[in-house]
Structures are given as structure tokens and as C-alpha cells.
Design a protein around this motif. Structure first.
Motif, PDB file in Angstrom:
ATOM      1  N   TYR A 107      -2.876  -1.450  -2.651  1.00 53.98           N
ATOM      2  CA  TYR A 107      -3.853  -0.448  -2.233  1.00 53.98           C
ATOM      3  C   TYR A 107      -3.256   0.915  -2.581  1.00 53.98           C
ATOM      4  O   TYR A 107      -2.177   1.262  -2.096  1.00 53.98           O
ATOM      5  CB  TYR A 107      -4.124  -0.531  -0.734  1.00 53.98           C
ATOM      6  CG  TYR A 107      -4.853  -1.785  -0.326  1.00 53.98           C
ATOM      7  CD1 TYR A 107      -6.249  -1.816  -0.308  1.00 53.98           C
ATOM      8  CD2 TYR A 107      -4.153  -2.934   0.032  1.00 53.98           C
ATOM      9  CE1 TYR A 107      -6.926  -2.972   0.066  1.00 53.98           C
ATOM     10  CE2 TYR A 107      -4.819  -4.091   0.398  1.00 53.98           C
ATOM     11  CZ  TYR A 107      -6.197  -4.108   0.414  1.00 53.98           C
ATOM     12  OH  TYR A 107      -6.867  -5.248   0.770  1.00 53.98           O
ATOM     13  N   ASN A 120      -4.215   5.229  -3.622  1.00 55.20           N
ATOM     14  CA  ASN A 120      -5.210   6.304  -3.637  1.00 55.20           C
ATOM     15  C   ASN A 120      -5.804   6.401  -5.033  1.00 55.20           C
ATOM     16  O   ASN A 120      -5.114   6.201  -6.029  1.00 55.20           O
ATOM     17  CB  ASN A 120      -4.576   7.632  -3.220  1.00 55.20           C
ATOM     18  CG  ASN A 120      -4.122   7.593  -1.783  1.00 55.20           C
ATOM     19  OD1 ASN A 120      -4.799   7.063  -0.928  1.00 55.20           O
ATOM     20  ND2 ASN A 120      -2.951   8.141  -1.513  1.00 55.20           N
ATOM     21  N   TRP A 121      -7.103   6.705  -5.112  1.00 52.62           N
ATOM     22  CA  TRP A 121      -7.783   6.840  -6.388  1.00 52.62           C
ATOM     23  C   TRP A 121      -7.931   8.310  -6.708  1.00 52.62           C
ATOM     24  O   TRP A 121      -8.098   9.132  -5.802  1.00 52.62           O
ATOM     25  CB  TRP A 121      -9.138   6.134  -6.346  1.00 52.62           C
ATOM     26  CG  TRP A 121      -9.800   6.002  -7.675  1.00 52.62           C
ATOM     27  CD1 TRP A 121     -11.017   6.489  -8.019  1.00 52.62           C
ATOM     28  CD2 TRP A 121      -9.300   5.343  -8.847  1.00 52.62           C
ATOM     29  NE1 TRP A 121     -11.309   6.168  -9.321  1.00 52.62           N
ATOM     30  CE2 TRP A 121     -10.269   5.470  -9.860  1.00 52.62           C
ATOM     31  CE3 TRP A 121      -8.123   4.662  -9.139  1.00 52.62           C
ATOM     32  CZ2 TRP A 121     -10.096   4.944 -11.143  1.00 52.62           C
ATOM     33  CZ3 TRP A 121      -7.951   4.141 -10.405  1.00 52.62           C
ATOM     34  CH2 TRP A 121      -8.934   4.276 -11.387  1.00 52.62           C
ATOM     35  N   ARG A 123     -13.688   2.223  -1.258  1.00 51.02           N
ATOM     36  CA  ARG A 123     -12.754   1.694  -2.241  1.00 51.02           C
ATOM     37  C   ARG A 123     -13.484   0.787  -3.228  1.00 51.02           C
ATOM     38  O   ARG A 123     -14.601   0.359  -2.987  1.00 51.02           O
ATOM     39  CB  ARG A 123     -11.637   0.919  -1.572  1.00 51.02           C
ATOM     40  CG  ARG A 123     -12.098  -0.382  -0.944  1.00 51.02           C
ATOM     41  CD  ARG A 123     -10.932  -1.179  -0.388  1.00 51.02           C
ATOM     42  NE  ARG A 123     -11.399  -2.459   0.075  1.00 51.02           N
ATOM     43  CZ  ARG A 123     -11.051  -3.003   1.218  1.00 51.02           C
ATOM     44  NH1 ARG A 123     -10.209  -2.380   2.023  1.00 51.02           N
ATOM     45  NH2 ARG A 123     -11.512  -4.180   1.567  1.00 51.02           N
ATOM     46  N   HIS A 161      -8.267  -0.970  -4.820  1.00 48.88           N
ATOM     47  CA  HIS A 161      -7.655  -2.225  -4.398  1.00 48.88           C
ATOM     48  C   HIS A 161      -7.345  -2.984  -5.687  1.00 48.88           C
ATOM     49  O   HIS A 161      -8.245  -3.499  -6.339  1.00 48.88           O
ATOM     50  CB  HIS A 161      -8.639  -2.994  -3.500  1.00 48.88           C
ATOM     51  CG  HIS A 161      -8.165  -4.340  -3.082  1.00 48.88           C
ATOM     52  ND1 HIS A 161      -9.023  -5.404  -2.976  1.00 48.88           N
ATOM     53  CD2 HIS A 161      -6.948  -4.800  -2.738  1.00 48.88           C
ATOM     54  CE1 HIS A 161      -8.356  -6.468  -2.573  1.00 48.88           C
ATOM     55  NE2 HIS A 161      -7.088  -6.126  -2.431  1.00 48.88           N
ATOM     56  N   GLN A 214       0.854  -1.187   0.000  1.00 54.10           N
ATOM     57  CA  GLN A 214       0.000   0.000   0.000  1.00 54.10           C
ATOM     58  C   GLN A 214       0.886   1.232   0.000  1.00 54.10           C
ATOM     59  O   GLN A 214       2.009   1.195   0.490  1.00 54.10           O
ATOM     60  CB  GLN A 214      -0.959   0.020   1.183  1.00 54.10           C
ATOM     61  CG  GLN A 214      -0.326   0.280   2.533  1.00 54.10           C
ATOM     62  CD  GLN A 214      -1.359   0.325   3.643  1.00 54.10           C
ATOM     63  OE1 GLN A 214      -2.250  -0.495   3.681  1.00 54.10           O
ATOM     64  NE2 GLN A 214      -1.211   1.273   4.536  1.00 54.10           N
ATOM     65  N   PHE A 231     -14.460   7.332  -5.486  1.00 54.21           N
ATOM     66  CA  PHE A 231     -13.759   6.447  -4.559  1.00 54.21           C
ATOM     67  C   PHE A 231     -12.491   7.121  -4.057  1.00 54.21           C
ATOM     68  O   PHE A 231     -11.917   7.965  -4.731  1.00 54.21           O
ATOM     69  CB  PHE A 231     -13.381   5.120  -5.235  1.00 54.21           C
ATOM     70  CG  PHE A 231     -14.561   4.292  -5.640  1.00 54.21           C
ATOM     71  CD1 PHE A 231     -15.270   3.561  -4.699  1.00 54.21           C
ATOM     72  CD2 PHE A 231     -14.974   4.253  -6.963  1.00 54.21           C
ATOM     73  CE1 PHE A 231     -16.369   2.801  -5.076  1.00 54.21           C
ATOM     74  CE2 PHE A 231     -16.065   3.490  -7.353  1.00 54.21           C
ATOM     75  CZ  PHE A 231     -16.772   2.760  -6.402  1.00 54.21           C
ATOM     76  N   ASP A 232     -12.053   6.700  -2.870  1.00 57.65           N
ATOM     77  CA  ASP A 232     -10.802   7.212  -2.307  1.00 57.65           C
ATOM     78  C   ASP A 232      -9.628   6.271  -2.566  1.00 57.65           C
ATOM     79  O   ASP A 232      -8.484   6.711  -2.628  1.00 57.65           O
ATOM     80  CB  ASP A 232     -10.950   7.419  -0.795  1.00 57.65           C
ATOM     81  CG  ASP A 232     -11.981   8.484  -0.453  1.00 57.65           C
ATOM     82  OD1 ASP A 232     -11.975   9.538  -1.124  1.00 57.65           O
ATOM     83  OD2 ASP A 232     -12.796   8.255   0.457  1.00 57.65           O
ATOM     84  N   ILE A 233      -9.924   4.967  -2.693  1.00 60.51           N
ATOM     85  CA  ILE A 233      -8.869   3.958  -2.792  1.00 60.51           C
ATOM     86  C   ILE A 233      -9.229   2.941  -3.870  1.00 60.51           C
ATOM     87  O   ILE A 233     -10.398   2.565  -4.022  1.00 60.51           O
ATOM     88  CB  ILE A 233      -8.688   3.232  -1.435  1.00 60.51           C
ATOM     89  CG1 ILE A 233      -8.207   4.225  -0.369  1.00 60.51           C
ATOM     90  CG2 ILE A 233      -7.734   2.048  -1.541  1.00 60.51           C
ATOM     91  CD1 ILE A 233      -8.188   3.655   1.033  1.00 60.51           C
ATOM     92  N   ILE A 258     -10.627   3.805   4.191  1.00 57.38           N
ATOM     93  CA  ILE A 258     -10.386   2.551   3.478  1.00 57.38           C
ATOM     94  C   ILE A 258     -11.681   1.856   3.051  1.00 57.38           C
ATOM     95  O   ILE A 258     -11.653   0.959   2.218  1.00 57.38           O
ATOM     96  CB  ILE A 258      -9.506   1.581   4.293  1.00 57.38           C
ATOM     97  CG1 ILE A 258     -10.173   1.219   5.616  1.00 57.38           C
ATOM     98  CG2 ILE A 258      -8.126   2.152   4.511  1.00 57.38           C
ATOM     99  CD1 ILE A 258      -9.488   0.099   6.365  1.00 57.38           C
TER     100      ILE A 258
END
Length: 171
Positions: free
Chosen positions: A88, A90-91, A19, A100, A8, A96-98, A16
Motif C-alpha cells: 500500500y 501513496n499515489w 484507492r 494497492h 505499507q 486516487f490517494d493510495i 484508504i
């Protein structure tokens, strides 16, 4: 399939739970010490051919499609699981924030002759091109980019790890 590594980013967004998961395939095609790779001029790096698995597509179908699109490879045979790499990150879009990211890696064989690739617009803009390269040269090159470039892509650490793992286990 076995987990090869989970990573990550250092500054991972604290939310988290906001995501999504993106699944991709990566092809490992070898001829002795040479490996079929993609060179991306924008980032000046080498990566395994592969990409996102489409909705309703299984991993193997996605692998074969991506290999054909990015390298012109056809008649893909002897497909074997190698392992997967989990990330993982950051987006960058607001929904979305994350992300995967799961990269499923497979060894396989292809016909010796490559057909013309069918790159998407962003791949053409990034200057992608398939080529056969000595795997040790690819690793050395990517390590230099990691060390000295401030324009490196997000995937170079993953790709360099995978190349080193391929050397350790397949050569």
C-alpha cells in the motif's frame, strides 16, 4: 497463491477508501546462482523483470509479455507460482490517494538466447537493461543502495526482499 509479505508506507494517506489496485507479474529465471534481472541506472538498483498486467490479460500472459518486452526472453516454459507481495503506497495523481500494488511472482524457464528488449519510453529514460547476475551480488548491491542512496526507487525494498526469499527457498 501464497502471500509472501504485506507492507505499507509509514505515512500512508488516511483516506484508504480512495484507492485503486494495480496488478503486476514478476519473473524468477535462474541459472544456478545467477538470476535474470533488470538494472535501472536512474535508481542504480536491480529488480526482477515484470510489470503491470494489461486490461483483459491473465497473470501468465502478462508475465510472458513483460519478460519478452523487458529482457528479450522467449519460449517461456515451466511456469510455477512462487507467491505474491502486497504493498500500500501513496499515489501521486489526483484521482486516487493510495495504490494497492499486488506483485505476482512466478518461476520459469526461458531459451538461453535473449532477443532484443522492447522497452517503453520511460524504461529507456530510466536506463533499464537486462542482465544475468549472481543473486548474492544483487542483494548486496541493493542493500548498499537502500543504506546509502537518497535517490532510491520505491520498489527496491520489495525487490531485495524477493531476492532474499528466492535464495532461502530456491538455492
Amino acid at each position: 497463491m501464497r502471500l509472501l509479505k504485506s507492507t505499507q508506507v509509514i505515512d500512508l494517506h488516511p483516506n484508504i477508501n480512495n484507492r485503486f489496485t494495480r496488478k503486476a507479474t514478476r519473473a524468477i529465471v535462474m541459472k544456478g546462482d545467477e538470476i535474470l534481472l533488470l538494472f535501472t541506472a536512474r535508481y542504480h538498483d536491480y529488480s526482477l523483470p515484470g510489470g503491470g498486467i494489461d486490461e483483459g490479460e491473465d497473470n501468465i500472459t502478462g508475465l510472458i509479455r513483460e519478460l519478452r518486452e523487458e529482457t528479450g526472453a522467449h519460449n517461456v516454459t515451466n511456469i510455477q507460482e512462487f507467491g505474491y507481495y502486497e504493498e500500500y503506497r501513496n499515489w501521486y495523481k489526483t484521482e486516487f490517494d493510495i495504490v494497492h500494488m499486488l506483485s505476482y511472482c512466478y518461476t520459469c524457464d526461458i531459451d538461453a538466447e535473449l532477443l532484443a528488449p522492447k522497452f517503453e519510453a520511460h524504461e529507456l529514460q530510466n536506463g533499464m537493461q537486462p542482465l544475468w547476475l549472481n543473486i548474492h551480488e544483487a542483494i548486496k548491491h541493493n542493500e548498499e543502495v537502500i543504506k546509502n542512496s537518497n535517490k532510491k526507487g520505491l520498489s527496491i525494498e520489495r525487490e531485495t526482499f524477493l531476492l532474499k526469499r528466492i535464495v532461502a527457498e530456491l538455492l
